[in-house]
Design a protein around this motif. Sequence first.
Motif, PDB file in Angstrom:
ATOM      1  N   GLN A 137      -5.714 -12.047   3.037  1.00  0.00           N
ATOM      2  CA  GLN A 137      -6.084 -10.642   3.199  1.00  0.00           C
ATOM      3  C   GLN A 137      -7.557 -10.427   2.839  1.00  0.00           C
ATOM      4  O   GLN A 137      -8.270  -9.679   3.509  1.00  0.00           O
ATOM      5  CB  GLN A 137      -5.177  -9.786   2.297  1.00  0.00           C
ATOM      6  N   LEU A 171     -17.354  11.771   5.570  1.00  0.00           N
ATOM      7  CA  LEU A 171     -18.369  11.567   6.626  1.00  0.00           C
ATOM      8  C   LEU A 171     -18.372  12.719   7.624  1.00  0.00           C
ATOM      9  O   LEU A 171     -17.352  13.338   7.850  1.00  0.00           O
ATOM     10  CB  LEU A 171     -18.091  10.253   7.360  1.00  0.00           C
ATOM     11  N   LEU A 204     -13.589   9.788   3.211  1.00  0.00           N
ATOM     12  CA  LEU A 204     -14.942   9.244   3.038  1.00  0.00           C
ATOM     13  C   LEU A 204     -16.011  10.332   3.046  1.00  0.00           C
ATOM     14  O   LEU A 204     -17.171  10.074   2.719  1.00  0.00           O
ATOM     15  CB  LEU A 204     -15.230   8.203   4.128  1.00  0.00           C
ATOM     16  N   ARG A 234      -6.823  -4.419  -1.388  1.00  0.00           N
ATOM     17  CA  ARG A 234      -6.674  -4.061  -2.796  1.00  0.00           C
ATOM     18  C   ARG A 234      -5.208  -4.156  -3.230  1.00  0.00           C
ATOM     19  O   ARG A 234      -4.888  -4.678  -4.295  1.00  0.00           O
ATOM     20  CB  ARG A 234      -7.186  -2.632  -3.013  1.00  0.00           C
ATOM     21  N   ILE A 277      -9.405  10.004   7.930  1.00  0.00           N
ATOM     22  CA  ILE A 277      -9.913   9.079   6.906  1.00  0.00           C
ATOM     23  C   ILE A 277     -11.424   9.263   6.746  1.00  0.00           C
ATOM     24  O   ILE A 277     -11.942   9.407   5.632  1.00  0.00           O
ATOM     25  CB  ILE A 277      -9.585   7.615   7.274  1.00  0.00           C
ATOM     26  N   THR A 323     -18.418   6.548  12.431  1.00  0.00           N
ATOM     27  CA  THR A 323     -17.486   6.999  11.386  1.00  0.00           C
ATOM     28  C   THR A 323     -16.111   6.339  11.553  1.00  0.00           C
ATOM     29  O   THR A 323     -15.442   6.055  10.562  1.00  0.00           O
ATOM     30  CB  THR A 323     -17.322   8.533  11.377  1.00  0.00           C
ATOM     31  N   PHE A 324     -15.702   6.080  12.785  1.00  0.00           N
ATOM     32  CA  PHE A 324     -14.415   5.400  12.994  1.00  0.00           C
ATOM     33  C   PHE A 324     -14.454   3.991  12.414  1.00  0.00           C
ATOM     34  O   PHE A 324     -13.463   3.491  11.889  1.00  0.00           O
ATOM     35  CB  PHE A 324     -14.080   5.337  14.491  1.00  0.00           C
ATOM     36  N   GLU A 347      -8.267  -0.980   1.414  1.00  0.00           N
ATOM     37  CA  GLU A 347      -7.080  -0.549   0.669  1.00  0.00           C
ATOM     38  C   GLU A 347      -5.920  -1.531   0.836  1.00  0.00           C
ATOM     39  O   GLU A 347      -5.159  -1.769  -0.106  1.00  0.00           O
ATOM     40  CB  GLU A 347      -6.667   0.865   1.081  1.00  0.00           C
ATOM     41  N   LEU A 348      -5.781  -2.107   2.023  1.00  0.00           N
ATOM     42  CA  LEU A 348      -4.729  -3.105   2.244  1.00  0.00           C
ATOM     43  C   LEU A 348      -5.011  -4.344   1.380  1.00  0.00           C
ATOM     44  O   LEU A 348      -4.102  -4.913   0.773  1.00  0.00           O
ATOM     45  CB  LEU A 348      -4.642  -3.478   3.725  1.00  0.00           C
ATOM     46  N   ASN A 400     -23.727  10.063  10.458  1.00  0.00           N
ATOM     47  CA  ASN A 400     -22.302  10.425  10.469  1.00  0.00           C
ATOM     48  C   ASN A 400     -21.967  11.451  11.549  1.00  0.00           C
ATOM     49  O   ASN A 400     -20.819  11.855  11.678  1.00  0.00           O
ATOM     50  CB  ASN A 400     -21.825  10.888   9.095  1.00  0.00           C
ATOM     51  N   LEU A 430     -18.658  -0.650   0.963  1.00  0.00           N
ATOM     52  CA  LEU A 430     -18.220   0.530   1.723  1.00  0.00           C
ATOM     53  C   LEU A 430     -18.927   1.796   1.235  1.00  0.00           C
ATOM     54  O   LEU A 430     -19.433   2.578   2.039  1.00  0.00           O
ATOM     55  CB  LEU A 430     -16.694   0.693   1.619  1.00  0.00           C
ATOM     56  N   ARG A 480       1.865   1.756  -3.379  1.00  0.00           N
ATOM     57  CA  ARG A 480       0.773   2.039  -4.314  1.00  0.00           C
ATOM     58  C   ARG A 480       0.245   3.463  -4.192  1.00  0.00           C
ATOM     59  O   ARG A 480       0.000   4.125  -5.191  1.00  0.00           O
ATOM     60  CB  ARG A 480      -0.379   1.048  -4.087  1.00  0.00           C
ATOM     61  N   THR A 519       0.835  -1.197   0.000  1.00  0.00           N
ATOM     62  CA  THR A 519       0.000   0.000   0.000  1.00  0.00           C
ATOM     63  C   THR A 519       0.871   1.249   0.000  1.00  0.00           C
ATOM     64  O   THR A 519       0.571   2.230  -0.694  1.00  0.00           O
ATOM     65  CB  THR A 519      -0.954  -0.020   1.205  1.00  0.00           C
ATOM     66  N   ARG A 568      -9.891 -11.721   5.646  1.00  0.00           N
ATOM     67  CA  ARG A 568     -10.029 -10.785   6.767  1.00  0.00           C
ATOM     68  C   ARG A 568     -10.858  -9.588   6.393  1.00  0.00           C
ATOM     69  O   ARG A 568     -11.762  -9.180   7.114  1.00  0.00           O
ATOM     70  CB  ARG A 568      -8.654 -10.271   7.153  1.00  0.00           C
ATOM     71  N   ALA A 584     -13.957   4.221   8.824  1.00  0.00           N
ATOM     72  CA  ALA A 584     -12.534   4.479   8.532  1.00  0.00           C
ATOM     73  C   ALA A 584     -11.748   3.166   8.552  1.00  0.00           C
ATOM     74  O   ALA A 584     -10.880   2.929   7.701  1.00  0.00           O
ATOM     75  CB  ALA A 584     -11.959   5.471   9.535  1.00  0.00           C
ATOM     76  N   ASP A 585     -12.062   2.302   9.504  1.00  0.00           N
ATOM     77  CA  ASP A 585     -11.363   1.010   9.571  1.00  0.00           C
ATOM     78  C   ASP A 585     -11.724   0.119   8.382  1.00  0.00           C
ATOM     79  O   ASP A 585     -10.892  -0.652   7.893  1.00  0.00           O
ATOM     80  CB  ASP A 585     -11.695   0.302  10.891  1.00  0.00           C
ATOM     81  N   VAL A 635     -21.216   4.211   3.468  1.00  0.00           N
ATOM     82  CA  VAL A 635     -20.888   5.626   3.664  1.00  0.00           C
ATOM     83  C   VAL A 635     -22.072   6.502   3.246  1.00  0.00           C
ATOM     84  O   VAL A 635     -22.451   7.446   3.945  1.00  0.00           O
ATOM     85  CB  VAL A 635     -19.605   5.990   2.868  1.00  0.00           C
ATOM     86  N   TYR A 650     -12.358   1.233   5.405  1.00  0.00           N
ATOM     87  CA  TYR A 650     -11.584   1.787   4.295  1.00  0.00           C
ATOM     88  C   TYR A 650     -10.141   1.273   4.336  1.00  0.00           C
ATOM     89  O   TYR A 650      -9.573   0.856   3.319  1.00  0.00           O
ATOM     90  CB  TYR A 650     -11.609   3.315   4.351  1.00  0.00           C
ATOM     91  N   THR A 651      -9.545   1.301   5.523  1.00  0.00           N
ATOM     92  CA  THR A 651      -8.161   0.837   5.660  1.00  0.00           C
ATOM     93  C   THR A 651      -8.051  -0.635   5.254  1.00  0.00           C
ATOM     94  O   THR A 651      -7.150  -1.010   4.495  1.00  0.00           O
ATOM     95  CB  THR A 651      -7.694   1.035   7.115  1.00  0.00           C
TER      96      THR A 651
END
Lengths: 386, 383
Positions: free
Chosen positions: B318, A386, A384, B287, A379, B273-274, B284-285, B267, B249, A297, A294, B321, B277-278, B253, B280-281
Amino acid sequence: MRLQLSPEDEKFAAELREFFTTQIPEEIRETVRARRELSKEQMVESQRILNDAGLAVPHWPAEWGGKDWTQLQRHLWHEEMALACVPAPLTFNTNMVGPVIAAFGSQEQKERFLPATASLDIWWSQGFSEPDAGSDLASLRTVAVRDGDEYVVNGQKTWTTLGQYGDWIFTLVRTDPEAPKKQQGISFLLIDMTTPGLTVRPIELLDGGHEVNEVFFENVRVPAENLVGEENKGWTYAKFLLGNERTGIASVGATKRNLATVKEHAIALGLLEDPAYAGRIADLENELLALELTALRVAGNSADGKPDPASSILKLQGSVLQQAVTELAVDVAGPASISSGAGDDSTVPEWARLATPTYLNYRKTSIYGGSNEVQRTIIAGTILGL
Amino acid sequence: MDFSIDSEQEALQGAVRGLITKAYDSSETRREVVKAEPGYGEGTWRKLAEMGILGLPFDEKLGGMGAGPVEVSLVAEELGRVLAPEPFVESVVLAGGLIAAAADEAQAAELLTPLAEGASLPILAWFEAGRRWDATPAAVTAASSGDAWTLSGVKEPVPWGASADVLIVSAATEAGTGLFLVSADADGLERGGYTTHDGLRAARVSFDGTPATPLGDVSADQSALLGRALDAARIAYAHEAVGAMETALQTTVGYLKTRKQFGVTLNSFQALTFRAADMYTALELARSTAAWATMVLDAATEGAEVDVTAAASQAALQISRAGRHLGQEAIQLHGGIGVTAEYSVGHYTSRLTAIEHLIGDGAYHRARLAAAVSDHEVLDPIG
């Protein structure tokens, strides 16, 4: 999309590996490998060697020693340096104040500070956090009042890492208490730490170490020429700086090396015969792989003076994994992990003696540089919407 | 290492996205399509064939496009984004990939050309009751008499097993694992099709002295060919999952921004919202790992010495999870509507759960990786 390095990048990485493993003294690299504390002299020596070879500040603008490397080359530089156990150049100098001066400072400031910042002839400390301004940094109260050609600074900074070695400190100070928004009244000021009225007091941490300090300012007179950029624009520069800080903070290379070391100890103890332990290590390796990919990337660097919000992922997950590896070391050490105060006559090996102090110390990684809760806020808000 | 795609790949991505978002303009359309037989859009399948997608990875001589794993991954991700039910990964990537690897020239032409044209749907039957993800066949055995082969035993579940016109079946031979072709109208073949929880189709397929044709050289153990095809499919499925997670996601959102409770939009609550955020993380990991695994597979097809099996497991772990994390949280952050059939988001969770259990769950892939954990000092993604 392409996996392999080009022949040029292969050569680039090999040359760096050769340099790091032959030019940086073995004693320094061994100190890093064993996770012992580096002395100031060791850090300065290592950074000077890097800087003399043009390898201390590759991410700076080319006219100040930067290299115009690709993002991949920067990654390889970080990676090879970490795997060779070379101490990273002092982050306060190279990732924080240096890029800010290069981007926003005057020509005089650049000429005066940038070469000495790259070579570590000036050791910079960071003066951002205050007792009542942690995650809510913009509520800081240290004031700088203009008096002729000088600012008079009063207040207190805290969590100043390695401030005991500092020659200069870059600070955020309030210059307009009447500004409509608290972010708008802040300036970025460079202060010589030998100025009368400035005192540094150590804070002892959980691991017994002296890593951070409080810095007090009592009528400290600072030449107005030490203001970076415009008065009351300091918050913009601070955000730029924090975006840069988060990139380095992923620490993928160092975490990989630390995990490899813990794995070696686990193998020696026969722990990997337990599938649960082997699985735990496989999980950590996989998470680190995902983080490294990441980092490669996403453009994790500040662009156009604005931090890339994706750098928050790197900070968030980077700190989680740094901590997870120190936690694993404590578990692998087992009962020996309590023997932190044992001497060299102990039957407990050094790595096991250091495991718990390191684990406790590393709780800091999810707090500094914008706590992980701050990263989640970024984030959720910036990415996002939000 | 380079994660960017070139302009031709961008064009392919755009074309597939255009076709598939038109076909599945709402989750209601998807529900209608999967309710009716055969469980996917035959018209959409034809259009994919016309666009060349069904022959994407095959040799141009066979009517294919001669593209690689990167192009395949882009298509899988687009399909995942809208939960398109078309059996692209099952038929083109897995069955087609195995045929391309195992078949001789004549067989390849006979099987892959009609697949590319949309006239044939070959499907691999490899799961057996009680065997989980072990690819070594035991329940289905092959017997020969002269040049003639027959199969006996049961395969289940076989995704799209009742829709296939030709089955590729892994069966135990004296050499180990053999691969066989069974025609849909073969004697002694019985198929009981049913709907799976994600709205798609699977079948129980039983063989009773059923005539079969060897695929490639069954005098040798073909387990390595099967293993590679499964790993390539795992990587494609990982991309399908990434597409699905991305929509899950986005939907979540959007919901947090509009749904009001206590007089404010959701929101306003940091507890929610947290968690977004998790998500999203995690996405991306995942992806990054999926894209990297595709690059590993791509390098392998060009002859580089890389470990595709490890890369497939790394991507699958991955995805396991992240898929659970995003799927579970997407429902929870919606509240009750998330568990209704009428609303889209729960279907994403259902499909993500299915994908994970088709490619091997997190525990399975963790064990595969754990067995090799002492073989390296550090993982080097560049190889």
